[in-house]
Write a protein that holds these residues in place. Structure first.
Motif, PDB file in Angstrom:
ATOM      1  N   ASN A 171       0.871  -1.172   0.000  1.00 56.72           N
ATOM      2  CA  ASN A 171       0.000   0.000   0.000  1.00 56.72           C
ATOM      3  C   ASN A 171       0.910   1.225   0.000  1.00 56.72           C
ATOM      4  OD1 ASN A 171      -1.602   2.259   1.276  1.00 56.72           O
ATOM      5  ND2 ASN A 171      -3.202   0.693   1.214  1.00 56.72           N
ATOM      6  N   ASP A 172       0.611   2.218  -0.813  1.00 57.50           N
ATOM      7  CA  ASP A 172       1.503   3.381  -0.896  1.00 57.50           C
ATOM      8  C   ASP A 172       1.552   4.179   0.407  1.00 57.50           C
ATOM      9  OD1 ASP A 172      -1.025   4.507  -1.149  1.00 57.50           O
ATOM     10  OD2 ASP A 172      -0.518   5.736  -2.876  1.00 57.50           O
ATOM     11  N   ARG A 173       0.620   3.926   1.326  1.00 54.96           N
ATOM     12  CA  ARG A 173       0.648   4.570   2.644  1.00 54.96           C
ATOM     13  C   ARG A 173       1.069   3.569   3.726  1.00 54.96           C
ATOM     14  NH1 ARG A 173      -1.984   9.549   3.021  1.00 54.96           N
ATOM     15  NH2 ARG A 173      -3.141   9.091   4.923  1.00 54.96           N
ATOM     16  N   GLY A 174       1.674   2.455   3.281  1.00 55.00           N
ATOM     17  CA  GLY A 174       2.136   1.437   4.210  1.00 55.00           C
ATOM     18  C   GLY A 174       0.969   0.761   4.917  1.00 55.00           C
ATOM     19  N   LEU A 175       1.256   0.196   6.060  1.00 52.09           N
ATOM     20  CA  LEU A 175       0.193  -0.452   6.841  1.00 52.09           C
ATOM     21  C   LEU A 175      -0.810   0.567   7.376  1.00 52.09           C
ATOM     22  CD1 LEU A 175       2.174  -3.240   8.710  1.00 52.09           C
ATOM     23  CD2 LEU A 175       0.469  -3.539   6.902  1.00 52.09           C
ATOM     24  N   TRP A 176      -0.389   1.830   7.471  1.00 47.30           N
ATOM     25  CA  TRP A 176      -1.340   2.877   7.877  1.00 47.30           C
ATOM     26  C   TRP A 176      -2.468   2.951   6.847  1.00 47.30           C
ATOM     27  CZ3 TRP A 176      -0.346   3.616  12.647  1.00 47.30           C
ATOM     28  CH2 TRP A 176       0.960   3.738  13.125  1.00 47.30           C
ATOM     29  N   GLY A 177      -2.144   2.779   5.577  1.00 47.55           N
ATOM     30  CA  GLY A 177      -3.151   2.779   4.518  1.00 47.55           C
ATOM     31  C   GLY A 177      -4.103   1.602   4.638  1.00 47.55           C
ATOM     32  N   ILE A 178      -3.594   0.469   5.089  1.00 52.94           N
ATOM     33  CA  ILE A 178      -4.458  -0.698   5.293  1.00 52.94           C
ATOM     34  C   ILE A 178      -5.389  -0.447   6.473  1.00 52.94           C
ATOM     35  CG2 ILE A 178      -4.455  -3.146   5.915  1.00 52.94           C
ATOM     36  CD1 ILE A 178      -1.884  -3.298   4.082  1.00 52.94           C
ATOM     37  N   ILE A 179      -4.892   0.215   7.500  1.00 54.76           N
ATOM     38  CA  ILE A 179      -5.764   0.605   8.621  1.00 54.76           C
ATOM     39  C   ILE A 179      -6.890   1.490   8.100  1.00 54.76           C
ATOM     40  CG2 ILE A 179      -5.845   2.058  10.704  1.00 54.76           C
ATOM     41  CD1 ILE A 179      -3.080   0.780  11.411  1.00 54.76           C
ATOM     42  N   GLU A 180      -6.555   2.422   7.208  1.00 50.23           N
ATOM     43  CA  GLU A 180      -7.594   3.273   6.611  1.00 50.23           C
ATOM     44  C   GLU A 180      -8.626   2.432   5.858  1.00 50.23           C
ATOM     45  OE1 GLU A 180      -5.266   7.464   5.805  1.00 50.23           O
ATOM     46  OE2 GLU A 180      -4.989   5.847   4.334  1.00 50.23           O
TER      47      GLU A 180
END
Length: 182
Positions: free
Chosen positions: A148-157
Motif C-alpha cells: 500500500n503506498d501509505r504502508g500499513l497505515w493505509g491498510i488501517i484506513e
C-alpha cells in the motif's frame, strides 16, 4: 479461508468485549481473504494492535515461535488480557495453508474450543526474517510495508473505511515495541 462471523461475534461477546472488537476482527479477516494475505502475520498483528488500541484496549504485540502438532514456526500475534488473538494463523506462508481457524481470545473460532496451538515456546530460535523485523522500529515497519503506498497505515484506513492522520498515529505509536515471547 473460512471463518464464521457469527461464531467470532459470540466468542467476543461471551468474553465481555465490545461489539466493536468483532467488527474490527471481521473487517480485517475480510481484507486478508480478499487480498489473499498469506504469511502476513507480522503485518496483520501490527494492524490489529493499532485498531484495538484505538478502541480503548491495551493489546500486547508478540513475536515468537509457535507449535501446532509437529509444525514449528516463527509468528506474530497479539494478546489482550493474556488471551491470544491470531488471525494470520489461518493463512500461513505455507501456500496459505491454515494451521488453524482464526484464534479469538484463546478459542479456535471453528471448533469453539480452546486452541491447541502453543504460543511463545522455545524451539529452534528466531529466523533471520524475524530478527530483521525486530530490528525495525514499529513506525518504520508500518510506513514501509510495500502493498500500500501509505504502508500499513493505509491498510488501517481501508479497514476503518476512512482516512487517518498518519503523522498523528506515528507520534502516538512511536514507542510501540514487539515483545519476544518464549
Amino acid at each position: 479461508m473460512n471463518y464464521n462471523k457469527a461464531q467470532i461475534e459470540e466468542i467476543i461477546s461471551s468474553n465481555g468485549y465490545k461489539r466493536e472488537m468483532s467488527q474490527i476482527i471481521i473487517n480485517l479477516l475480510d481484507y486478508m481473504n480478499k487480498k489473499q494475505w498469506c504469511g502476513a502475520c507480522h503485518a496483520c498483528s501490527s494492524v490489529l494492535y493499532v485498531l484495538l488500541s484505538e478502541i480503548g484496549y491495551k493489546p500486547k504485540l508478540y513475536v515468537g515461535e509457535v507449535k501446532e502438532k509437529n509444525y514449528l514456526f516463527d509468528h506474530s500475534w497479539i494478546e489482550i488480557d493474556n488471551k491470544v488473538i491470531d488471525l494470520a494463523i489461518s493463512m500461513t506462508l505455507e501456500n496459505g495453508i491454515a494451521v488453524s481457524a482464526p484464534v479469538i481470545l484463546d478459542i479456535n473460532s471453528e471448533t469453539n474450543e480452546k486452541t491447541t496451538i502453543e504460543y511463545g515456546i522455545r524451539g529452534q530460535g528466531l529466523d533471520d526474517e524475524t530478527l530483521f523485523l525486530l530490528s525495525l522500529t514499529f513506525n518504520d515497519y508500518m510506513k514501509f510495508f510495500p502493498d500500500n503506498d501509505r504502508g500499513l497505515w493505509g491498510i488501517i484506513e481501508e479497514i476503518l473505511g476512512r482516512q487517518i492522520n498518519i503523522e498523528e498515529f506515528e507520534r502516538k505509536y512511536y514507542n510501540t515495541q514487539r515483545q519476544i515471547k518464549m
